[in-house]
Design a protein around this motif. Structure first.
Motif, short mmCIF file in Angstrom:
data_model
loop_
_atom_site.label_atom_id
_atom_site.label_comp_id
_atom_site.label_asym_id
_atom_site.label_seq_id
_atom_site.Cartn_x
_atom_site.Cartn_y
_atom_site.Cartn_z
N MET A 1 0.94 -1.50 -0.21
CA MET A 1 0.62 0.16 -0.09
C MET A 1 1.06 1.26 0.32
SD MET A 1 -3.26 1.35 -0.41
CE MET A 1 -3.96 -0.44 -0.42
N ASP A 2 1.91 1.14 1.30
CA ASP A 2 3.20 2.32 0.72
C ASP A 2 3.49 2.59 -0.58
OD1 ASP A 2 4.20 3.93 2.60
OD2 ASP A 2 6.00 3.33 1.39
N LEU B 1 1.96 1.80 -3.42
CA LEU B 1 0.19 2.25 -3.98
C LEU B 1 0.76 4.33 -4.04
CD1 LEU B 1 -1.81 2.18 -6.01
CD2 LEU B 1 -2.59 0.96 -4.27
N VAL B 2 0.73 4.14 -2.64
CA VAL B 2 0.93 5.67 -2.65
C VAL B 2 1.59 6.37 -3.42
CG1 VAL B 2 0.62 7.82 -0.62
CG2 VAL B 2 -0.16 5.46 0.02
#
Lengths: 98, 130
Positions: free
Chosen positions: A81-82, A84-85
């Motif tokens: 997710m990091d 994706l950010v």
């Protein structure tokens, strides 16, 4: 040049997935999420079609694990997710396919 | 950067709503600000104060509440969707003569203009559906 960040949550059999394939192009990035992660399975029609677009391809690691997709095709990177950010920082526009 | 999120999926169907909350946490950890999360269609059920989750499951409503309480993230339910899904704040419950509000106090109910404003105010709009 960074163009579009696609988040592809639709299953490979869906109309949304097929529509996404039509607009993906080199310079874009696509992150497979939700049911979209099945397109990361090697030697499948959907995987081949995605790789042929020339876009940067990623699969969200937690979603791949949850759906049992433990083996992903060469050319499709794992991203958390990091990550994706971080991709959203690079690409100023997103298209969500679901 | 300033981010806003659009969530269109129910927290009990698929992974998108939970992923949106996780995205928000990661974005904040990377130094970004989440200006607003706008919930549309089935996504509005994320604000339910009546949902009960098994003890061995993460509570998706609580995840959003923590973002609101700890980081001041504005959580807005689309009023048209919220009414259809029975997501009523005190004002709407009184207006439609329902016994009680059904949304968490961390959420507010408002119109699509809040989404338009979020787009205009933010550097990034990320949509989570499916």
């Amino acid at each position: 040049m960074s163009v579009l960040l696609h988040t592809l949550s639709a299953a490979p059999s869906s109309a949304a997935f097929k529509d996404c394939l039509k607009v993906l192009q080199p310079g874009d990035a696509a992150v497979l999420m939700g049911d979209g992660v099945y397109a990361a399975v090697p030697d499948t029609e959907a995987c081949g079609a995605l790789l042929a677009t020339g876009a940067q391809l990623y699969v969200l690691d937690t979603h791949a694990q949850l759906t049992g997709v433990t083996c992903t095709a060469q050319g499709i990177g794992l991203v958390d997710m990091d990550g994706l950010v971080a991709l959203s920082e690079r690409y100023c526009r997103q298209m969500a396919w679901y | 950067m300033i981010y806003s999120l659009l969530v269109v999926s129910s927290p009990v169907s698929g992974l998108s709503s939970r992923s949106a909350a996780e995205f928000a946490r990661c974005a904040i950890a990377r130094g970004h600000r989440i200006h607003r999360v706008f919930f549309l269609d089935a996504g509005t059920t994320a604000g339910s104060n009546f949902s009960v989750f098994p003890q061995d499951e993460a509570d998706p409503v609580r995840a959003w509440e923590q973002l609101h309480d700890q980081h001041g993230v504005e959580l807005v339910l689309c009023v048209a969707s919220a009414l259809k899904y029975g997501m009523l704040d005190q004002t709407e419950a009184a207006r439609y003569e329902r016994a009680a509000a059904s949304i968490s106090p961390a959420f507010t109910v408002s119109g699509l203009g809040q989404l338009v404003d979020a787009c205009a105010t933010s550097d990034r709009l990320m949509t989570f559906g499916g």
